[in-house]
Motif scaffolding. Structure first.
Motif, PDB file in Angstrom:
ATOM      1  N   TRP A 112      84.451  60.666 -39.174  1.00  0.00           N
ATOM      2  CA  TRP A 112      84.584  59.878 -40.402  1.00  0.00           C
ATOM      3  C   TRP A 112      84.789  58.381 -40.156  1.00  0.00           C
ATOM      4  O   TRP A 112      84.161  57.562 -40.827  1.00  0.00           O
ATOM      5  CB  TRP A 112      85.705  60.431 -41.277  1.00  0.00           C
ATOM      6  N   PRO A 113      85.671  57.954 -39.241  1.00  0.00           N
ATOM      7  CA  PRO A 113      85.891  56.507 -39.085  1.00  0.00           C
ATOM      8  C   PRO A 113      84.620  55.722 -38.763  1.00  0.00           C
ATOM      9  O   PRO A 113      84.480  54.568 -39.165  1.00  0.00           O
ATOM     10  CB  PRO A 113      86.890  56.412 -37.928  1.00  0.00           C
ATOM     11  N   THR A 114      83.691  56.321 -38.062  1.00  0.00           N
ATOM     12  CA  THR A 114      82.448  55.616 -37.717  1.00  0.00           C
ATOM     13  C   THR A 114      81.266  56.081 -38.557  1.00  0.00           C
ATOM     14  O   THR A 114      80.157  55.621 -38.364  1.00  0.00           O
ATOM     15  CB  THR A 114      82.107  55.846 -36.232  1.00  0.00           C
ATOM     16  N   ARG A 115      81.497  57.009 -39.477  1.00  0.00           N
ATOM     17  CA  ARG A 115      80.449  57.591 -40.327  1.00  0.00           C
ATOM     18  C   ARG A 115      79.295  58.141 -39.494  1.00  0.00           C
ATOM     19  O   ARG A 115      78.139  58.013 -39.832  1.00  0.00           O
ATOM     20  CB  ARG A 115      79.910  56.596 -41.353  1.00  0.00           C
ATOM     21  N   GLY A 116      79.653  58.746 -38.368  1.00  0.00           N
ATOM     22  CA  GLY A 116      78.662  59.393 -37.523  1.00  0.00           C
ATOM     23  C   GLY A 116      78.003  58.480 -36.513  1.00  0.00           C
ATOM     24  O   GLY A 116      77.171  58.918 -35.741  1.00  0.00           O
ATOM     25  N   ALA A 117      78.365  57.189 -36.518  1.00  0.00           N
ATOM     26  CA  ALA A 117      77.703  56.242 -35.615  1.00  0.00           C
ATOM     27  C   ALA A 117      78.324  56.236 -34.225  1.00  0.00           C
ATOM     28  O   ALA A 117      77.777  55.634 -33.320  1.00  0.00           O
ATOM     29  CB  ALA A 117      77.759  54.833 -36.206  1.00  0.00           C
ATOM     30  N   GLY A 118      79.437  56.904 -34.039  1.00  0.00           N
ATOM     31  CA  GLY A 118      80.115  56.902 -32.750  1.00  0.00           C
ATOM     32  C   GLY A 118      79.552  57.929 -31.801  1.00  0.00           C
ATOM     33  O   GLY A 118      78.552  58.598 -32.084  1.00  0.00           O
ATOM     34  N   PRO A 119      80.190  58.068 -30.645  1.00  0.00           N
ATOM     35  CA  PRO A 119      79.726  59.052 -29.669  1.00  0.00           C
ATOM     36  C   PRO A 119      79.817  60.479 -30.224  1.00  0.00           C
ATOM     37  O   PRO A 119      80.760  60.808 -30.927  1.00  0.00           O
ATOM     38  CB  PRO A 119      80.658  58.857 -28.482  1.00  0.00           C
ATOM     39  N   GLY A 160      86.160  70.104 -39.175  1.00  0.00           N
ATOM     40  CA  GLY A 160      87.028  69.229 -38.388  1.00  0.00           C
ATOM     41  C   GLY A 160      86.234  68.242 -37.551  1.00  0.00           C
ATOM     42  O   GLY A 160      86.609  67.066 -37.427  1.00  0.00           O
ATOM     43  N   TYR A 161      85.132  68.696 -36.976  1.00  0.00           N
ATOM     44  CA  TYR A 161      84.249  67.834 -36.179  1.00  0.00           C
ATOM     45  C   TYR A 161      83.689  66.707 -37.042  1.00  0.00           C
ATOM     46  O   TYR A 161      83.676  65.544 -36.633  1.00  0.00           O
ATOM     47  CB  TYR A 161      83.124  68.685 -35.583  1.00  0.00           C
ATOM     48  N   LEU A 162      83.241  67.042 -38.259  1.00  0.00           N
ATOM     49  CA  LEU A 162      82.741  66.006 -39.164  1.00  0.00           C
ATOM     50  C   LEU A 162      83.863  65.048 -39.554  1.00  0.00           C
ATOM     51  O   LEU A 162      83.640  63.848 -39.708  1.00  0.00           O
ATOM     52  CB  LEU A 162      82.111  66.629 -40.413  1.00  0.00           C
ATOM     53  N   SER A 222      78.761  64.864 -29.490  1.00  0.00           N
ATOM     54  CA  SER A 222      78.501  65.885 -28.482  1.00  0.00           C
ATOM     55  C   SER A 222      77.535  66.905 -29.071  1.00  0.00           C
ATOM     56  O   SER A 222      77.122  66.800 -30.218  1.00  0.00           O
ATOM     57  CB  SER A 222      79.815  66.562 -28.078  1.00  0.00           C
ATOM     58  N   LYS A 223      77.213  67.913 -28.287  1.00  0.00           N
ATOM     59  CA  LYS A 223      76.331  68.989 -28.754  1.00  0.00           C
ATOM     60  C   LYS A 223      77.087  69.994 -29.625  1.00  0.00           C
ATOM     61  O   LYS A 223      76.520  70.983 -30.063  1.00  0.00           O
ATOM     62  CB  LYS A 223      75.732  69.730 -27.559  1.00  0.00           C
ATOM     63  N   ALA A 224      78.361  69.739 -29.875  1.00  0.00           N
ATOM     64  CA  ALA A 224      79.188  70.685 -30.631  1.00  0.00           C
ATOM     65  C   ALA A 224      78.623  70.946 -32.019  1.00  0.00           C
ATOM     66  O   ALA A 224      78.635  72.077 -32.496  1.00  0.00           O
ATOM     67  CB  ALA A 224      80.622  70.168 -30.743  1.00  0.00           C
ATOM     68  N   GLY A 225      78.122  69.914 -32.686  1.00  0.00           N
ATOM     69  CA  GLY A 225      77.575  70.093 -34.033  1.00  0.00           C
ATOM     70  C   GLY A 225      76.410  71.059 -34.058  1.00  0.00           C
ATOM     71  O   GLY A 225      76.335  71.931 -34.918  1.00  0.00           O
ATOM     72  N   LEU A 226      75.515  70.905 -33.114  1.00  0.00           N
ATOM     73  CA  LEU A 226      74.351  71.793 -33.048  1.00  0.00           C
ATOM     74  C   LEU A 226      74.775  73.221 -32.720  1.00  0.00           C
ATOM     75  O   LEU A 226      74.327  74.178 -33.353  1.00  0.00           O
ATOM     76  CB  LEU A 226      73.351  71.275 -32.013  1.00  0.00           C
ATOM     77  N   VAL A 227      75.662  73.382 -31.758  1.00  0.00           N
ATOM     78  CA  VAL A 227      76.128  74.715 -31.366  1.00  0.00           C
ATOM     79  C   VAL A 227      76.867  75.396 -32.520  1.00  0.00           C
ATOM     80  O   VAL A 227      76.650  76.576 -32.797  1.00  0.00           O
ATOM     81  CB  VAL A 227      77.024  74.621 -30.110  1.00  0.00           C
ATOM     82  N   LEU A 228      77.717  74.646 -33.215  1.00  0.00           N
ATOM     83  CA  LEU A 228      78.455  75.226 -34.336  1.00  0.00           C
ATOM     84  C   LEU A 228      77.521  75.593 -35.484  1.00  0.00           C
ATOM     85  O   LEU A 228      77.680  76.642 -36.116  1.00  0.00           O
ATOM     86  CB  LEU A 228      79.543  74.264 -34.806  1.00  0.00           C
ATOM     87  N   GLY A 229      76.526  74.749 -35.769  1.00  0.00           N
ATOM     88  CA  GLY A 229      75.557  75.062 -36.819  1.00  0.00           C
ATOM     89  C   GLY A 229      74.776  76.327 -36.515  1.00  0.00           C
ATOM     90  O   GLY A 229      74.580  77.178 -37.388  1.00  0.00           O
TER      91      GLY A 229
END
Length: 108
Positions: free
Chosen positions: A25-32, A19-21, A34-41
């Motif tokens: 999607w609209p900015t293809r990761g170029a937008g703001p 869901g975070y990824l 958070s640390k959520a991706g690292l914590v979830l990984g």
């Protein structure tokens, strides 16, 4: 019981990460970000390792090893881009690795 709780946490973290990824999607990761991706990984990696430890030696290595490597790479990419925007290549790599790990988990 402990395995079921770990599996639930593992699945929830994975679903939230997808869901975070999707939100990026609209900015293809170029937008703001958070640390959520690292914590979830990291959560996905740790719960996966703990589940393997609980089931050892009855483990499907042909599924566990590629999934672990995929999420280790996901965690490294998130760590590298923790303080800056994702490049398009990194964003697509995260999506590809995440969906690839999901396919490995689902298919026998």
């Amino acid at each position: 019981m402990l395995f079921s709780i770990l599996l639930l946490i593992h699945f929830a973290a994975f679903a939230i990460y997808v869901g975070y990824l999707g939100l990026l999607w609209p900015t293809r990761g170029a937008g703001p970000r958070s640390k959520a991706g690292l914590v979830l990984g990291i959560t996905i990696l740790v719960t996966g390792v703990l589940m393997v430890m609980l089931k050892y030696p009855n483990i499907n290595y042909y599924k566990v090893v590629p999934k672990t490597v995929a999420f280790l790479i996901v965690t490294v990419i998130n760590g590298i881009f923790a303080e800056k925007d994702l490049s398009k290549a990194a964003y697509y790599a995260l999506i590809g690795l995440t969906l690839g790990a999901a396919c490995i988990a689902i298919f026998h």
